[in-house]
Every structure is written in structure tokens, then in C-alpha cells.
Scaffold this active site. Structure first.
Site, PDB file in Angstrom:
ATOM      1  N   ASP A 204       0.866  -1.197   0.000  1.00 22.17           N
ATOM      2  CA  ASP A 204       0.000   0.000   0.000  1.00 22.17           C
ATOM      3  C   ASP A 204       0.891   1.232   0.000  1.00 22.17           C
ATOM      4  O   ASP A 204       2.123   1.119  -0.012  1.00 22.17           O
ATOM      5  CB  ASP A 204      -0.955  -0.021   1.214  1.00 22.17           C
ATOM      6  CG  ASP A 204      -2.247   0.761   0.963  1.00 22.17           C
ATOM      7  OD1 ASP A 204      -2.179   1.962   0.642  1.00 22.17           O
ATOM      8  OD2 ASP A 204      -3.340   0.164   1.077  1.00 22.17           O
ATOM      9  N   ASP A 231       3.429   2.203  -5.264  1.00 20.49           N
ATOM     10  CA  ASP A 231       2.443   2.956  -6.025  1.00 20.49           C
ATOM     11  C   ASP A 231       1.950   1.943  -7.054  1.00 20.49           C
ATOM     12  O   ASP A 231       2.721   1.541  -7.942  1.00 20.49           O
ATOM     13  CB  ASP A 231       3.095   4.166  -6.692  1.00 20.49           C
ATOM     14  CG  ASP A 231       2.101   4.904  -7.598  1.00 20.49           C
ATOM     15  OD1 ASP A 231       0.995   4.377  -7.832  1.00 20.49           O
ATOM     16  OD2 ASP A 231       2.445   5.990  -8.088  1.00 20.49           O
ATOM     17  N   PHE A 232       0.703   1.529  -6.919  1.00 18.94           N
ATOM     18  CA  PHE A 232       0.260   0.410  -7.775  1.00 18.94           C
ATOM     19  C   PHE A 232       0.101   0.793  -9.255  1.00 18.94           C
ATOM     20  O   PHE A 232      -0.255  -0.049 -10.071  1.00 18.94           O
ATOM     21  CB  PHE A 232      -0.945  -0.332  -7.219  1.00 18.94           C
ATOM     22  CG  PHE A 232      -2.157   0.458  -6.799  1.00 18.94           C
ATOM     23  CD1 PHE A 232      -2.635   1.526  -7.526  1.00 18.94           C
ATOM     24  CD2 PHE A 232      -2.872   0.061  -5.650  1.00 18.94           C
ATOM     25  CE1 PHE A 232      -3.769   2.212  -7.130  1.00 18.94           C
ATOM     26  CE2 PHE A 232      -4.012   0.755  -5.244  1.00 18.94           C
ATOM     27  CZ  PHE A 232      -4.457   1.833  -5.980  1.00 18.94           C
ATOM     28  N   HIS A 250     -12.945  -0.175  -7.756  1.00 21.42           N
ATOM     29  CA  HIS A 250     -14.089   0.756  -7.802  1.00 21.42           C
ATOM     30  C   HIS A 250     -13.679   2.206  -7.497  1.00 21.42           C
ATOM     31  O   HIS A 250     -14.456   3.122  -7.722  1.00 21.42           O
ATOM     32  CB  HIS A 250     -15.201   0.291  -6.856  1.00 21.42           C
ATOM     33  CG  HIS A 250     -14.993   0.644  -5.417  1.00 21.42           C
ATOM     34  ND1 HIS A 250     -16.027   0.924  -4.554  1.00 21.42           N
ATOM     35  CD2 HIS A 250     -13.858   0.749  -4.678  1.00 21.42           C
ATOM     36  CE1 HIS A 250     -15.542   1.203  -3.354  1.00 21.42           C
ATOM     37  NE2 HIS A 250     -14.235   1.100  -3.398  1.00 21.42           N
TER      38      HIS A 250
HETATM   39  C1  LIG Z   1     -10.812   1.839  -0.353  1.00 21.99           C
HETATM   40  S1  LIG Z   1      -9.259   1.455   0.351  1.00 21.99           S
HETATM   41  C2  LIG Z   1      -9.344  -0.312   0.399  1.00 21.99           C
HETATM   42  C3  LIG Z   1      -8.435  -0.901   1.438  1.00 21.99           C
HETATM   43  C4  LIG Z   1      -8.571  -2.412   1.645  1.00 21.99           C
HETATM   44  N1  LIG Z   1      -8.173  -3.187   0.481  1.00 21.99           N
HETATM   45  C5  LIG Z   1      -9.967  -2.795   2.086  1.00 21.99           C
HETATM   46  O1  LIG Z   1     -10.558  -3.704   1.488  1.00 21.99           O
HETATM   47  O2  LIG Z   1     -10.459  -2.188   3.049  1.00 21.99           O
HETATM   48  C6  LIG Z   1      -8.151   1.778  -0.990  1.00 21.99           C
HETATM   49  C7  LIG Z   1      -6.682   1.564  -0.671  1.00 21.99           C
HETATM   50  O3  LIG Z   1      -5.912   1.886  -1.842  1.00 21.99           O
HETATM   51  C8  LIG Z   1      -4.703   2.487  -1.413  1.00 21.99           C
HETATM   52  N2  LIG Z   1      -4.123   3.268  -2.513  1.00 21.99           N
HETATM   53  C9  LIG Z   1      -4.619   4.380  -3.108  1.00 21.99           C
HETATM   54  N3  LIG Z   1      -3.793   4.804  -4.088  1.00 21.99           N
HETATM   55  C10 LIG Z   1      -2.751   3.936  -4.118  1.00 21.99           C
HETATM   56  C11 LIG Z   1      -1.582   3.821  -4.931  1.00 21.99           C
HETATM   57  N4  LIG Z   1      -1.330   4.700  -5.913  1.00 21.99           N
HETATM   58  N5  LIG Z   1      -0.738   2.795  -4.698  1.00 21.99           N
HETATM   59  C12 LIG Z   1      -0.999   1.895  -3.701  1.00 21.99           C
HETATM   60  N6  LIG Z   1      -2.098   1.931  -2.907  1.00 21.99           N
HETATM   61  C13 LIG Z   1      -2.959   2.951  -3.117  1.00 21.99           C
HETATM   62  C14 LIG Z   1      -5.145   3.356  -0.253  1.00 21.99           C
HETATM   63  O4  LIG Z   1      -4.061   3.739   0.565  1.00 21.99           O
HETATM   64  C15 LIG Z   1      -6.157   2.446   0.451  1.00 21.99           C
HETATM   65  O5  LIG Z   1      -5.557   1.655   1.446  1.00 21.99           O
END
Ligand SMILES: C[S@@+](CC[C@H](N)C(=O)[O-])C[C@H]1O[C@@H](n2cnc3c(N)ncnc32)[C@H](O)[C@@H]1O
Length: 340
Positions: A204, A231-232, A250
Site C-alpha cells: 500500500d 504505487d500500484f 471501484h
Molecule cells: C478503499 S481502500 C481499500 C483498502 C482495503 N483493500 C480494504 O478492502 O479495506 C483503498 C486503498 O488503496 C490504497 N491506494 C490508493 N492509491 C494507491 C496507490 N497509488 N498505490 C498503492 N495503494 C494505493 C489506499 O491507501 C487504500 O488503502
């Protein structure tokens, strides 16, 4: 039809819809004041509660009447206020607490984006960046308190989806599971707890990892887990037998959603599995909370909830082949595909 409005005369039902945000404000305020925690040891008088919450007693009495009407607290014969089972998850320190969720999802910063929904519909663009001058994730990084609250909120709401992997797929055949955008690791912790031979990688944003470390430690699975800042859009860890993206796709419009799926595809070895955990919108006009969540995704991110066909198209655009959708007894489905 919105639950609770069935059978009502249309004007009465419409009034309920128009004023539905009143309920949300009341629940959030209960969370802000920590009412549930102040009632954790049993019923209290309104005077005691007013002192504990720093509120005006006669005004708080009216607020308690409103909360009781919503079933969140109840008055006993002596007029004291007690917590009900519905109010219990608003306590901070209970497993699956929804207090952070109430604070984060009904936060003024999010509400301001909702107010611009008409404009988002005109443009197809998210309103959050217009209102705040930053995209949602950058905003959370720039406001660490709200960021931590959001991470905790996801952990609370992840309680509902945490069990879907063990229920829907066979984890016993998996050596390493990589949870991409895994938040604080609620889902990974449940997967590791259900499969003693499994190792996990939580990937993350760097800001999220300290909270994840603490959570995985408290869950007793930290020793079977690596934490990696990613950073995904750039890269995700290689070497997983399975990858999970829960409540991630989503959050993004199609182009970025495909980009994230491609990053996973590139990192995955042939035969590795991808599990996308999302609420899949069903055809028809039935009430489904995901259809309103879809509007939140629009105002926050310009993103969307999707149908089964829309998930299939995204996965195919990212290079994956056949897709199998496993519904569960929660609102979430596991959308499964294999890297060939
Ligand atoms: C809606 S949350 C979902 C978290 C978890 N998978 C869950 O089911 O509760 C979205 C996640 O995407 C991560 N995220 C957002 N942009 C990102 C990026 N560019 N690279 C990696 N993670 C990212 C956020 O930090 C967050 O933890």
C-alpha cells in the site's frame, strides 16, 4: 425502493428520502461526541453524559431522544440512556468498530464533495478535487489525521468483506498472497488466520504502512507478513501465487483501473490468480446500496461501481482471460481470473 419506504404514500416516502441525510448527521455526531464509548459501562443520566461529552444537558436530552428514535440508544425506566446493539459498533475499541467509518465517510470534506454531485453529473468529473484543490488520496496524505481516520474506517468496513476469501476460494493451495492496496490488512489478517501455511504481503502507500504494521501485529499474524510501500500504477511485488485487490478497482475510472490491473498482470507469474473483491451491480431496479456508493465513487474519484460485464471488460483490457465470479453471503463477490 429505499428500505423502510415500501408501502408508504409517495409523498411520505419522498419526505424520508429528502431528509435521509439528517440520519447520517445524527450518527456522525454520536461518533464525534464518543457517546457510545461513554455508555460502554452501562446506562447513564443525561446529566452525566453531558458532563462526559462537554455538551449542554437540555440540548443533549433532545439529541438522545432523536438517537433513541433511530434505535441507537434507549431510555430505561429511570430515564437513563443506554446503548443498544445497533449503537454498540460506534464504540471505538470493539472489533469491527464503525466509529471511524462514521467519522470518515460522513466527514465534512466528503459532504462538501457530495454537495457538488449535480456538477459531477454535468461533467462526469469528480467534485472532490474541485472543492479541495487536491485529489482524494493526495488530500489524505496532506491531512494525516483524516488519512489515519480513513484507514481505520476501511478496516472497520472491511470486517464485512474480510471473510470473503476463505469463504469463496481455496487458500490452502496458495503459498503467498499479495494484498494490493490492502489498507491496514484486515482482509489479509483474516486470510492468514484461516490458512496456517499461508504467507502474506501487504502492499500500500507508504503513509498507510505504520498503521498496517500495528494492526497485523495486534492480529497476531505480523510474523507471516511483509509490508511493502508501492504505487500500484508503477509496480507491485512479484512472487505471489495469488493477488487480491479488495475495494480498489471501484476507486478508479476505467483507464486507471486497467492500469492497476496491468501492473498486477506484469508482476504475476503464469498460473498466478487474481481476486478482485467488489460489489457487483446486478441488472434491474432493485435497491442496492452499491448503486449509491457508485455516486460517492463519482464525486470522490470520478470512479464507479460496475456490473459483471464491466469487470470482465476491464480484466480483459488488462490482459487477463476467463473470469469467474464467486458471489458470497455478503454484498461482496470475488471476481477471479488467472494469469496465463
Ligand atoms: C478503499 S481502500 C481499500 C483498502 C482495503 N483493500 C480494504 O478492502 O479495506 C483503498 C486503498 O488503496 C490504497 N491506494 C490508493 N492509491 C494507491 C496507490 N497509488 N498505490 C498503492 N495503494 C494505493 C489506499 O491507501 C487504500 O488503502
Amino acid at each position: 425502493m429505499y428500505p423502510g419506504t415500501e408501502g408508504l404514500p409517495p409523498r411520505v416516502a419522498l419526505l424520508q428520502l429528502i431528509t435521509a441525510s439528517w440520519v447520517s448527521h445524527a450518527v456522525r455526531t454520536m461518533a464525534v461526541l464518543g457517546v457510545a464509548d461513554h455508555l460502554a459501562d452501562g446506562p447513564r443520566t443525561v446529566g452525566e453524559l453531558a458532563e462526559a461529552t462537554g455538551t449542554d444537558a437540555p440540548t443533549l436530552a433532545r439529541f438522545m431522544r432523536a438517537l433513541a428514535a433511530l434505535g441507537l440508544v434507549a431510555h430505561d425506566a429511570a430515564g437513563r440512556v443506554g446503548l443498544t446493539p445497533l449503537g454498540e459498533p460506534l464504540r471505538a475499541a470493539v472489533p469491527g468498530s464503525l466509529r471511524s467509518y462514521a467519522l470518515a465517510i460522513a466527514a465534512p470534506s466528503v459532504e462538501r464533495a457530495w454537495h457538488d454531485l449535480p456538477n459531477a453529473l454535468r461533467t462526469g468529473e469528480p467534485s472532490f478535487p474541485d472543492v479541495h484543490g487536491l485529489g482524494f488520496w493526495d488530500y489524505l496524505a496532506a491531512h494525516p489525521e483524516e488519512g489515519a481516520l480513513f484507514d481505520a474506517a476501511m478496516t472497520g468496513s472491511a470486517e464485512l468483506r474480510s471473510g470473503v476469501l476463505p469463504a469463496a476460494v481455496d487458500l490452502s493451495a496458495i503459498g503467498t498472497l499479495i494484498d494490493v492496496g490492502g489498507g491496514q490488512g484486515r482482509m489479509l489478517a483474516a486470510a492468514l488466520a484461516s490458512a496456517p501455511g499461508l504467507r502474506g504481503v501487504l502492499a500500500d502507500r507508504s503513509e498507510v504502512l505504520p498503521g498496517a504494521e500495528a494492526f497485523l501485529d495486534a492480529a497476531g499474524v505480523r510474523d507471516r507478513c511483509d509490508l511493502v510501500a508501492v504505487d500500484f500504477f508503477e509496480s507491485v511485488p512479484t512472487g505471489g501465487d495469488a493477488y487480491v485487490l479488495a475495494h480498489i478497482v471501484h476507486d478508479w475510472p476505467d483507464e486507471q483501473a486497467v492500469a492497476i490491473l496491468r501492473t498486477c498482470h506484469q508482476a504475476m507469474a503464469p498460473g498466478a490468480r487474481l481476486w478482485v473483491v467488489e460489489q457487483v451491480i446486478q441488472p434491474g431496479d432493485e435497491y442496492d446500496r452499491a448503486k449509491l456508493l457508485d455516486m460517492l465513487m463519482l464525486v470522490l474519484f470520478g470512479a464507479q461501481e460496475r456490473t459483471a460485464d464491466e469487470y470482465r471488460s476491464l480484466l480483459q483490457a488488462a490482459g487477463f482471460g476467463e473470469v469467474v465470479i464467486h458471489p458470497t453471503d455478503t454484498p461482496y463477490s470475488v471476481i477471479e481470473t488467472v494469469r496465463h
